[in-house]
Design an enzyme around this catalytic site. Structure first.
Site, short mmCIF file in Angstrom:
data_model
loop_
_atom_site.label_atom_id
_atom_site.label_comp_id
_atom_site.label_asym_id
_atom_site.label_seq_id
_atom_site.Cartn_x
_atom_site.Cartn_y
_atom_site.Cartn_z
N HIS A 1 0.89 -1.17 0.00
CA HIS A 1 0.00 0.00 0.00
C HIS A 1 0.92 1.21 0.00
CE1 HIS A 1 -2.19 -3.05 2.43
NE2 HIS A 1 -3.30 -2.54 1.94
N ASP B 127 2.33 2.03 3.37
CA ASP B 127 3.24 1.08 4.02
C ASP B 127 4.68 1.49 3.80
OD1 ASP B 127 1.02 -0.58 4.28
OD2 ASP B 127 1.53 -1.77 2.52
N ASP C 74 -4.67 -13.91 -2.40
CA ASP C 74 -3.95 -13.52 -1.20
C ASP C 74 -3.86 -14.76 -0.33
OD1 ASP C 74 -3.34 -10.96 -1.85
OD2 ASP C 74 -4.54 -10.00 -0.30
N ASP D 60 -9.63 -12.08 11.07
CA ASP D 60 -8.64 -12.21 10.00
C ASP D 60 -7.25 -12.36 10.64
OD1 ASP D 60 -7.83 -12.16 7.36
OD2 ASP D 60 -7.93 -9.99 7.13
C1 XLS Z 1 -7.07 -6.83 4.64
C2 XLS Z 1 -6.69 -7.08 3.27
C3 XLS Z 1 -5.61 -6.17 2.74
C4 XLS Z 1 -5.60 -6.18 1.25
C5 XLS Z 1 -4.85 -5.05 0.63
O1 XLS Z 1 -7.72 -7.62 5.30
O2 XLS Z 1 -6.35 -8.42 3.12
O3 XLS Z 1 -4.37 -6.52 3.27
O4 XLS Z 1 -5.08 -7.37 0.74
O5 XLS Z 1 -5.40 -3.83 0.97
NI NI Z 2 -5.54 -9.27 1.34
NI NI Z 3 -6.96 -9.86 5.03
#
Ligand code: XLS
Ligand code: NI
Ligand code: NI
Length: 437
Positions: A100, A103, A295, A306
Site C-alpha cells: 500500500h 506502508d 492472497d 482475520d
Molecule cells: C485486509 C486485506 C488487505 C488487502 C490489501 O484484510 O487483506 O491486506 O489485501 O489492501
Molecule cells: Ni488481502
Molecule cells: Ni486480510
C-alpha cells in the site's frame, strides 16, 4: 548493509531435507503440467506484513525485533526498509511484491508532501527492482488507516474523503505503473457500514462504482495495463462490508459495468470469514471468468477474525491448486502471502521460516493437484455423475430445445423418474486422500 547475515539464498534440497532453511518441495525450475513451478506459483510478498507489522495488538506493545529499523518516520528509514526487503525477497526466491502507498512511505503534513515522500521511496524500489528483476504483483492504496477515512473512502458520507481517496489512487496508479506492476487491487477497507439508520446504502454503492470507473478510466489514460482486482472480505473493519464475497463482488461489478475491467483477488481468510472456504471462492470466481489473483494465508478455525497466518495446510493448498490448474493458471495474478508471523515469533529468522513453509505448502499442493488431474479419476467421477446431461432429454435441454410445455409432455409420458447416480462423497474423499498420503 546486510540485514540477514545468517541466511544465504534458500535452496531446494528435496523432501528428505531436515534443513529448516531449505525447500523440500519448491523447486523453481521443475516442470509441472508444462510450466515451471515458478511460472505456476508466482509467489509474492506483502510489504505491510513482512516489513511493517511490529507485533502490537490491542493488549500489548510491539514485540518484533527488526534491527535495521530505527522506528522513526524518516525517509531514510523508509528507504532502508526497501533495501532490506529486497535482500529478503532475493534470499527467499520470492518473485513479486505488493504494497500500500502508506506502508512504504510516511504520510506528510499535506497531500503534496505525502506524494513527495512516496516518490523518494519508490526511487529505491525502482533501483532494487532493476538490480534484482523482482517486480510488483499489484499496487494498492491505504484508504482506511488515516482518521479521514473513518466513514470509508469511496463510500464515505464526506465528499472530501472521496476526493482525497481519488487523488491518492491516482498517485498509486502512477507509482504502480512506474514499478511495472501487473495489477492494482481494491480492497474495501472501510467501504461498508455499521448502522443502517445513518447509512444511505444506495448512494454509497453508487459512489464506490463511480470511484472504480474513475480508476479504470485513469489507468487507460496513462497507459497502465495492469489488471484491476477487487478483494472480497465480509466484515472487519466494518460490520457489513460491501465486498462481502466473490458472488457479491461479481454482482456489483456486473451491475455497474465494471465486469470487463476488474477481476477478483481472493484471500483465504476472508473466504472463511464469509462462511465459505477458499476453493469455493476460487471455483465460483473462475467459473464466472473472474479469477485474478490470490492472497495466500490461513485463518484459525477457533478464532473468528482475520488472523492472516501463513498457510501450511497441504489439503487446502492442494484444493486451491486443483482449481487453479483446472482454469489454466494465473496470467497477471499470483500467490501473494498476505500473512504475518505471530507476535511471539519476533525474530527476523521467523520471516524466513514463514515464507519457506508457505511456498513449500503450495509447491506440494501443486504437485498433488497435477497428480490428481493426471489420474483422470476426478474427471471420470464428474462425467459419470452428470451423464444424464450428455444424451437424451438432458442434452436437449442444454441445447435449448425444450420449454416448460415440452417438459410437461415429457413427464406426462414418462410418469416418474428413477434416481441414477450416488453422490459418492465418501468415495471421492477417500480418493482425494490417496493423493495426500
Ligand atoms: C485486509 C486485506 C488487505 C488487502 C490489501 O484484510 O487483506 O491486506 O489485501 O489492501
Ligand atoms: Ni488481502
Ligand atoms: Ni486480510
Amino acid at each position: 548493509m546486510v540485514a540477514f547475515p545468517e541466511v544465504s539464498k534458500i535452496q531446494y534440497e528435496g523432501p528428505d531435507s531436515k534443513n529448516p532453511l531449505a525447500f523440500r518441495y519448491y523447486n523453481p525450475d521443475e516442470v509441472v503440467e508444462g510450466k515451471t513451478m515458478k511460472e505456476h506459483l508466482r509467489f509474492s510478498c506483502a510489504f505491510w506484513h513482512t516489513m511493517r507489522m511490529n507485533g502490537a495488538d490491542p493488549f500489548g506493545a510491539p514485540t518484533m525485533l527488526r534491527p535495521w529499523d530505527d522506528g522513526s518516520d524518516s525517509i531514510e528509514n523508509a528507504q532502508k526498509r526497501v533495501r532490506v526487503f529486497f535482500e529478503f525477497l532475493e534470499k527467499t526466491g520470492l518473485q513479486y511484491y505488493a504494497f500500500h502507498d502508506r506502508d512504504v512511505a510516511p504520510e506528510g503534513k499535506t497531500f503534496a508532501e505525502s506524494c513527495k515522500n512516496l516518490d523518494e521511496v519508490v526511487k529505491i524500489f525502482k533501483e532494487e527492482s532493476e538490480r534484482t528483476g523482482i517486480t510488483m504483483l499489484w499496487g494498492t492504496a491505504n484508504l482506511f488507516g488515516n482518521p479521514r477515512f473513518m466513514h470509508g473512502a469511496a463510500t464515505s458520507c464526506n465528499a472530501d474523503a472521496f476526493a482525497y481517496a481519488a487523488a491518492q489512487v491516482k498517485k498509486a496508479l502512477e507509482v504502480s505503473m512506474e514499478l511495472k506492476a501487473q495489477g492494482y487491487t481494491f480492497w474495501g477497507g472501510r467501504e461498508g457500514y455499521q448502522c443502517i439508520w445513518n447509512t444511505n446504502m444506495k448512494r454509497e454503492t453508487e459512489h464506490l462504482a463511480a470511484f472504480m470507473h474513475m480508476a479504470v478510466d485513469y489507468a487507460k489514460e496513462i497507459g497502465f495495463t495492469g489488471q484491476f482486482y477487487f478483494e472480497p472480505k465480509p466484515k472487519e473493519p466494518t460490520k457489513h462490508q460491501y465486498d462481502f464475497d466473490c458472488a457479491a463482488c461479481i454482482n456489483f461489478l456486473r451491475a455497474y459495468g465494471l465486469d470487463k475491467d476488474v477481476k477478483m483477488n481472493i484471500e483465504t481468510n476472508h473466504a472463511t470469514l464469509a462462511g465459505h472456504n477458499v476453493e469455493h471462492e476460487m471455483e465460483y470466481a473462475a467459473s464466472q471468468g473472474f479469477l485474478g489473483s490470490v492472497d495466500a494465508n490461513a485463518g484459525d478455525m477457533l478464532l473468528g477474525w482475520d488472523t492472516d497466518q501463513f498457510p501450511t495446510d497441504v489439503y487446502m493448498t492442494t484444493k486451491m491448486m486443483y482449481v487453479l490448474l483446472k482454469y489454466g493458471g494465473f496470467t497477471t495474478g499470483g500467490l501473494n502471502f498476505d500473512a504475518k508471523v505471530r507476535r511471539e515469533s519476533f525474530e527476523p529468522l521467523d520471516l524466513f521460516y514463514a515464507h519457506i513453509g508457505g511456498m513449500d505448502a503450495f509447491a506440494k499442493g501443486l504437485k498433488n493437484a497435477a497428480a490428481m488431474r493426471a489420474s483422470g479419476e476426478f474427471d471420470a467421477l464428474l462425467k459419470e455423475r452428470y451423464a444424464s446431461w450428455d444424451s437424451g432429454v438432458g442434452a436437449e435441454i442444454e441445447a435449448g430445445k425444450h420449454t416448460f410445455k415440452t417438459l410437461f409432455d415429457y413427464m406426462m409420458n414418462k410418469g416418474e423418474i428413477t434416481p441414477n447416480a450416488s453422490g459418492r462423497q465418501e468415495l471421492v474423499e477417500n480418493m482425494f486422500n490417496r493423493f495426500m498420503f
